[in-house]
Design a protein around this motif. Structure first.
Motif, PDB file in Angstrom:
ATOM      1  N   SER A  45     -93.174  44.434 -22.172  1.00  7.04           N
ATOM      2  CA  SER A  45     -93.776  44.944 -20.941  1.00  7.04           C
ATOM      3  C   SER A  45     -92.984  44.354 -19.773  1.00  7.04           C
ATOM      4  N   PRO A  46     -93.049  44.994 -18.603  1.00  5.77           N
ATOM      5  CA  PRO A  46     -92.301  44.466 -17.453  1.00  5.77           C
ATOM      6  C   PRO A  46     -92.678  43.020 -17.140  1.00  5.77           C
ATOM      7  N   GLU A  47     -93.980  42.683 -17.298  1.00  4.02           N
ATOM      8  CA  GLU A  47     -94.427  41.318 -16.986  1.00  4.02           C
ATOM      9  C   GLU A  47     -93.791  40.304 -17.939  1.00  4.02           C
ATOM     10  N   ILE A  48     -93.808  40.658 -19.231  1.00  4.71           N
ATOM     11  CA  ILE A  48     -93.202  39.769 -20.230  1.00  4.71           C
ATOM     12  C   ILE A  48     -91.705  39.597 -19.936  1.00  4.71           C
ATOM     13  N   PHE A  49     -91.050  40.719 -19.594  1.00  7.93           N
ATOM     14  CA  PHE A  49     -89.622  40.654 -19.292  1.00  7.93           C
ATOM     15  C   PHE A  49     -89.363  39.699 -18.123  1.00  7.93           C
ATOM     16  N   LYS A  50     -90.199  39.827 -17.077  1.00  7.13           N
ATOM     17  CA  LYS A  50     -89.995  38.990 -15.890  1.00  7.13           C
ATOM     18  C   LYS A  50     -90.196  37.519 -16.223  1.00  7.13           C
ATOM     19  N   LEU A  51     -91.278  37.247 -16.970  1.00  8.76           N
ATOM     20  CA  LEU A  51     -91.573  35.857 -17.326  1.00  8.76           C
ATOM     21  C   LEU A  51     -90.436  35.268 -18.176  1.00  8.76           C
ATOM     22  N   CYS A  52     -90.031  36.026 -19.191  1.00 10.03           N
ATOM     23  CA  CYS A  52     -88.969  35.523 -20.084  1.00 10.03           C
ATOM     24  C   CYS A  52     -87.647  35.397 -19.332  1.00 10.03           C
ATOM     25  N   LEU A  98     -83.080  49.322 -19.307  1.00  7.87           N
ATOM     26  CA  LEU A  98     -82.976  49.272 -17.840  1.00  7.87           C
ATOM     27  C   LEU A  98     -84.089  48.402 -17.260  1.00  7.87           C
ATOM     28  N   GLN A  99     -85.266  48.465 -17.903  1.00  2.41           N
ATOM     29  CA  GLN A  99     -86.399  47.644 -17.474  1.00  2.41           C
ATOM     30  C   GLN A  99     -86.072  46.149 -17.635  1.00  2.41           C
ATOM     31  N   VAL A 100     -85.445  45.825 -18.760  1.00  4.10           N
ATOM     32  CA  VAL A 100     -85.083  44.416 -19.002  1.00  4.10           C
ATOM     33  C   VAL A 100     -84.063  43.956 -17.960  1.00  4.10           C
ATOM     34  N   PHE A 101     -83.068  44.795 -17.695  1.00  4.47           N
ATOM     35  CA  PHE A 101     -82.061  44.414 -16.696  1.00  4.47           C
ATOM     36  C   PHE A 101     -82.698  44.262 -15.319  1.00  4.47           C
TER      37      PHE A 101
END
Lengths: 297, 190
Positions: free
Chosen positions: A180-187, B170-173
């Motif tokens: 999820s975007p939140e998990i991505f941001k945190l990691c 793209l979301q990860v980047f």
């Protein structure tokens, strides 16, 4: 058809950069050989111990065990099980790491343990120790525990991450945590920098503090979170927003060569600027992603 | 207002899916730069030089997509796009010929510590595996290889044929870039 199990010790330590390359070599060569020779089973890896359980024709298994015993990057090969079977346990060959206790891992280990325990013949203390790395009672006991679904609190009601600086040992696999975007941001943040728990809360990465705690507990449960307790902290009253860390105690410290080279993020800060070009690009990209996803549903 | 142009580099070995990935999200077809292979590499056409694609997000905003060969002998091509990258995707094929040295060479070359370049390792061709556990084992070995060499880099299965899979990347980047912005803000305040 036969089932054979043997223990080996990797000569390289698991932290050695070469260890993963050796495992990849093993994965590549054995996978192809076993496919050709119709050998099924599993290679379990825990610390620097390997437990191989293989099923196939007798002469093929004998050849494989001989090859492993002659291999230059493993030592102390011990055959701890050698039995005829009518019904195979495996229908493919795989390599599996058991370093972290997860419900999925433990269920798999229990299944294997149940199938082979009656035929195992361990005669030396070294083999007992190596076998315990895979089927220790604590590991099997731990399997009864569920991965925490909600934020846990200490008995005194205090969140366990309070006053800790946190960083990431490795990114979670998609099979461990739903992306999820939140998990991505945190990691992303924790993989690049250590951050105080309190700072993470202020960044508003998640819709609520409980949501942040959930993610941290999940990462912790998979052994991916590194936490250090801030023992002594001096608050700089002049700026009213700086915390200087004097001493810390690493709670689950990684070996030195696996520690990320990261700087510490501790400070309280003003809100993020929302009008720079990178922010605008990010906003438009996110809009593009969500719109494209919607149109494809 | 000045236009915003970001660059995403996609580096990977022959047949990893660079051209395919760019073709799926680009409005310019990268297949135009393909040539017929003179030797057997498992496919009829392969990329000569750099694949180029473009994803226009708004009239004044676009993401440039640069597909680059993964072999170190083509590092002069890496240099051509290295400056100011928004992200680097390293595509690795799930197969028996995994070349850990090549992966580490690319990572060291782009050196994310110094450049703050967001890097993602994408594992393609996962449909060649027998099951999800085999993919998991492969991901874990690659992750461990990166960890042991000091890289904490996300490793994801990627299907270059699927839009959803590319959107996830793209979301990860985007997250990796946002976290750098957070860091800058935090560092500024310290």
């Amino acid at each position: 058809m036969k089932r054979v199990a043997c223990l080996n010790t990797l000569l390289t330590s698991p932290e050695d950069p070469k260890a993963s390359e050796k495992l990849m070599d093993l994965f590549n060569s054995v996978r192809l050989y076993n496919k050709e020779q119709r050998v099924n089973g599993v290679v379990l890896v825990s610390d620097n111990a390997l437990l191989q359980i293989l099923e196939g024709e007798s002469h093929v298994l004998a050849e494989l065990i001989y090859r492993f015993s002659r291999d230059t990057w493993t030592k102390d090969t011990s055959v701890i099980l050698n039995t005829d079977i009518d019904v195979p346990l495996f229908n493919n060959w795989r390599l599996k790491f058991v370093k972290s206790s997860t419900a999925k891992n433990d269920q798999y280990l229990r299944k294997i343990h149940k199938a082979i325990v009656a035929d195992i013949n361990v005669t030396t203390p070294q083999d007992e120790r190596r076998l315990a790395l895979f089927f220790s009672s604590s590991l099997l006991y731990a399997s009864l525990k569920k991965v925490p679904e909600a934020a846990e609190e200490k008995e005194d009601g205090q969140n366990t991450f309070v006053n800790k600086r946190l960083s990431l040992a490795a990114w979670p696999k998609p099979s461990q945590i739903k992306p999820s975007p939140e998990i991505f941001k945190l990691c992303s943040l924790l993989s690049r920098r250590e951050a105080m728990y309190e700072t993470l809360k202020q960044l508003d990465l998640f819709e609520s503090a409980a949501h942040l705690d959930n993610c941290l507990y999940l990462l912790d449960g998979f052994g991916l979170l590194i936490s250090a307790t801030v023992k002594e902290a001096i608050v700089d009253n002049a700026s009213d927003d700086k915390v200087i860390v004097d001493k810390t105690v690493i709670d689950n410290e990684l070996p030195s060569n696996r520690k990320p080279q990261i700087a510490l993020v501790t400070s309280n800060t003003k809100p993020m600027k929302k009008d720079n070009p990178s922010d605008r690009f990010s906003q438009v990209l996110r809009k593009f992603i969500s719109q494209t996803k919607r149109t494809r549903m | 207002m000045d236009g915003i142009y970001k660059k995403l580099a996609i580096v990977g070995e022959v047949g990893a899916g660079k051209t395919q990935l760019i073709n799926v999200i680009s409005e310019i077809s990268p297949f135009a730069t393909e040539e017929k292979s003179s030797i057997d590499i498992g496919k009829e056409y392969t990329t000569v030089g750099i694949d180029y694609g473009r994803l226009t997000l708004e009239a004044d905003m676009a993401l440039g997509l640069y597909g680059l060969p993964g072999q170190e002998r083509f590092s002069m091509l890496w240099d051509m796009v290295k400056q100011g990258l928004w992200g680097l995707l390293i595509l690795v094929k799930f197969d028996e010929a995994f070349n850990s040295e090549a992966l580490l060479t690319i990572l060291k070359y782009f050196d994310s510590e110094k450049t703050e370049l967001p890097i993602v390792v994408g594992i393609s061709h996962c449909d060649l595996s027998n099951d999800a556990d085999e993919v998991d084992a492969f991901l874990e070995i690659v992750t461990q290889l990166l960890e042991n060499n000091g890289f904490i880099t996300p490793v994801f299965p990627v299907d270059p044929r699927e839009v959803e899979s590319i959107l996830l990347l793209l979301q990860v980047f985007d997250s990796l870039n946002t976290s750098i912005e957070y860091e800058r803000e935090l560092s500024y305040a310290q």
